[in-house]
Design a protein around this motif. Structure first.
Motif, short mmCIF file in Angstrom:
data_model
loop_
_atom_site.label_atom_id
_atom_site.label_comp_id
_atom_site.label_asym_id
_atom_site.label_seq_id
_atom_site.Cartn_x
_atom_site.Cartn_y
_atom_site.Cartn_z
N ARG A 1 47.53 -4.56 18.17
CA ARG A 1 47.85 -3.80 16.96
C ARG A 1 48.91 -5.22 17.13
O ARG A 1 49.94 -5.19 17.66
N THR B 1 48.73 -1.47 7.15
CA THR B 1 47.57 -1.07 8.00
C THR B 1 47.07 0.38 8.63
O THR B 1 47.48 -0.42 9.67
N ARG B 2 46.93 1.33 8.40
CA ARG B 2 46.75 2.76 9.71
C ARG B 2 45.41 3.15 9.34
O ARG B 2 45.13 3.78 8.36
N THR B 3 44.30 3.48 10.67
CA THR B 3 43.71 4.76 10.79
C THR B 3 44.54 5.50 11.12
O THR B 3 44.81 5.40 12.59
N THR C 1 52.09 -2.98 3.31
CA THR C 1 52.11 -3.74 3.98
C THR C 1 50.98 -3.69 5.09
O THR C 1 50.98 -4.70 5.77
N LYS D 1 41.15 5.59 6.36
CA LYS D 1 42.39 4.61 6.46
C LYS D 1 42.87 4.02 5.16
O LYS D 1 42.60 4.71 4.66
N SER D 2 44.17 3.97 5.30
CA SER D 2 45.06 4.23 4.82
C SER D 2 46.54 2.96 5.28
O SER D 2 46.35 2.30 5.21
N SER D 3 47.33 2.70 3.31
CA SER D 3 47.59 0.83 3.08
C SER D 3 49.15 1.66 2.25
O SER D 3 48.44 2.17 1.58
N ASP D 4 49.99 1.07 3.02
CA ASP D 4 50.80 1.23 2.09
C ASP D 4 50.93 -0.10 1.22
O ASP D 4 52.95 -0.04 0.79
N LEU E 1 43.88 -0.51 14.44
CA LEU E 1 45.30 -0.23 13.32
C LEU E 1 45.17 1.39 13.32
O LEU E 1 45.96 2.01 12.29
#
Length: 554
Positions: free
Chosen positions: A56, A514-516, A512, A507-510, A12
């Motif tokens: 990734r 997901t990123r750490t 589509t 952790k975040s998500s827009d 992520l």
């Protein structure tokens, strides 16, 4: 110590650059935020197995770069780099990099020089020490317990290692001498037979060539004997050509003054007489040289046959037979002198063994005394860590002689009993995950270990505890980190408050993607994060006030 970690396209994490400093650094975040990704990334660059699942989604490759800086490179690490022909200038960072492709293939680099993953794995032991819920290395592994106890005891193990090396060398020399003497004794009769045979023949250097030449001449004489005899009859006697020439020369000498041509004829005739005389001499010499003596020829041929047969028997040239005689004599002499040499070597080996035993027994006594001190020190750390019912013991056991070595006479293992009356057993077999981590912490504090890895990481050592126990863990982690670097992944606000630096993993998500991400918190950020850890999803004023008190205490 670890100064920088750069991660690209690992699970992520799209791109992340983290800087680390000395002291205690804490990493916090909600469950599932991605703390394990950081540890997996660090493990990858330290030589762990490459897993294509770390790349990734949507990317074809990933990479992790870790930078380490030292006041002076640890000797074992410097030796590894030297063996790999990798130069690290004084004051320059040591940079490890690992690239991983989506197909699972990977490459490793140290200071931009391509290396094997195995080298990263060897270096890792001197760079990072990781302790977690399922730790099966480091302090848990019995193979390292003896060295840890020796460092705690301040033991001079080099003396024992040197004494062991000298003893082994003395025993090896004795064994080789015994084997040589036994082999020589087993071959003694054969050696005597060979030497007797050679002595009877008495071969001489160059003898084969001389005999072969003499035999060849005699064989030629036998062949030419008839012709030589006819020539002898021609040149000998009063009617021989030479005699006729001499008579003619005497007669011509009387009349030569009568005419110049007669004088010239006399000169030519004199020359002919001289030449004919030389021819006669050479024929006589050749006849003598080529004289055919059947007995002498038979003796020469017999001698050659015997010499060559012995040379074939001993697989050498005929001219090497005299050297063979000397070798056999030397081997027989060594049998006689071998016993005296064995006595001296046995005395030397016995003395070296006694010296090793004395050094090893002194080391054993030092270890036993140090084990008692270590047991007492660990016992003092157990109660604050909610392990007051547990007992710790450092087992120092003398090994059978066949297992002695440069390390001495002892096997050393750390044992625990977690309940009153229970038997002692190895750490990993008795302790639960949380207990194991706290035992490791107690050991680290008691050992005050020097010479270990440059960076220590504790992964959720505080799981399942809180309150005073968590505070005790935090205090001990901070103490361990006071003159080094320690990173702790934690869910405990008491531990987090002790950190010199604080990183929050989120952790975040827009919708589509997901990123750490990881952020280094300032003072207000630390207060808010610790308050969240205290209160949960909704941060209350009471939680913030409690966070302030923890931070002030830390």
């Amino acid at each position: 110590m670890l100064t920088r970690l750069a991660i690209r396209n690992i699970v992520l994490i799209e791109a992340l650059d983290l800087d680390f400093g000395r002291g205690l650094g804490v990493l916090t975040g909600e469950t599932g935020a991605g703390k394990s990704i950081l540890l997996d990334s660090l493990g990858l660059v330290l030589g762990n197995r490459a897993d294509s699942g770390l790349v990734r989604a949507g990317e074809d490759k990933a990479s992790v770069t870790a930078s380490f800086e030292f006041a002076a490179l640890p000797a074992p690490l410097a030796e590894l780099l030297d063996d790999a022909d990798i130069e690290v200038e004084e004051g320059e960072p040591l940079i490890l990099r690992r690239q991983l492709k989506a197909d699972g293939k990977s490459k490793a680099f140290v200071n931009d020089q391509s290396v094997s993953v195995g080298l990263l794995r060897e270096m890792a032991a001197h760079l990072v020490e990781l302790h977690g819920q399922h730790d099966d290395r480091g302090l848990v592994n019995p193979r390292g317990h003896r060295a840890l106890l020796d460092r705690f005891a301040g033991a001079d193990t080099a003396r024992v290692a040197q004494a062991w090396s000298k003893w082994r060398s003395a025993e090896d020399a004795l064994g080789e001498a015994r084997e040589a003497v036994e082999t020589a004794k087993a071959d003694q009769d054969l050696l005597l037979a060979h030497l007797t045979e050679l002595t009877a023949l008495e071969p001489q250097a160059g003898e084969e060539a001389r005999l072969a030449e003499a035999r060849a001449d005699m064989q030629k004489g036998e062949k030419l004997s008839g012709d030589l005899e006819e020539l002898r009859h021609i040149w000998e006697g009063s009617d021989s050509p030479l005699a006729a020439l001499r008579v003619a020369a005497r007669r011509l000498d009387r009349i030569a003054p009568e005419h110049p041509l007669l004088a010239e004829a006399l000169g030519a005739l004199d020359r002919a007489v001289i030449e004919a005389g030389e021819a006669e001499d050479k024929l006589r010499a050749a006849a003598e040289a080529l004289v055919h003596d059947p007995q002498a020829l038979d003796a020469a041929e017999t001698r050659l046959f015997e010499l060559r047969a012995l040379a074939r028997k001993h697989r050498c040239e005929v001219d090497e037979l005299p050297e063979k005689m000397r070798e056999f004599r030397a081997a027989l002499d060594s049998i006689e002198g071998g016993e005296a040499e064995l006595d001296a070597l046995e005395a030397a080996a016995k003395e070296a063994g006694a010296r090793y035993r004395a050094e090893a027994e002194a080391l054993h006594a030092n270890r036993v005394a140090a084990a008692l001190r270590l047991d007492e020190a660990v016992a003092g750390e157990l109660a604050p860590l909610k392990l007051d019912a547990a007992r710790f013991r450092t087992s120092v056991t003398e090994l059978p002689e066949e297992r002695w070595g440069a390390h001495g006479l002892d096997a050393v293992e750390f044992l625990i009993s977690t309940n009153p009356g229970a038997d002692f057993a190895p750490l990993a077999k008795i302790a639960s995950g949380g207990e194991l981590s706290r035992f490791i912490l107690a050991l680290k504090v008691a050992l005050a270990e020097k010479g270990g890895a440059a960076t220590i990481i504790f992964d959720e050592i505080d799981r399942g505890v809180g309150g005073a126990v968590a505070s005790a863990i935090g205090e001990r982690l901070a103490r361990l980190a006071s003159d080094g670097q320690l990173l702790a992944v934690t869910h405990s606000p008491q531990v987090a408050a002790r950190g010199r630096t604080h990183y929050m993993i989120a952790k975040s998500s827009d919708g589509t993607v997901t990123r750490t991400s990881v952020a280094l918190l300032d003072e207000s950020g630390r207060q808010e994060e610790i308050a969240r850890m205290l209160s949960g999803a909704e941060v209350t004023p009471e939680a913030r006030a409690q966070a302030d008190r923890l931070l002030e205490g830390g």
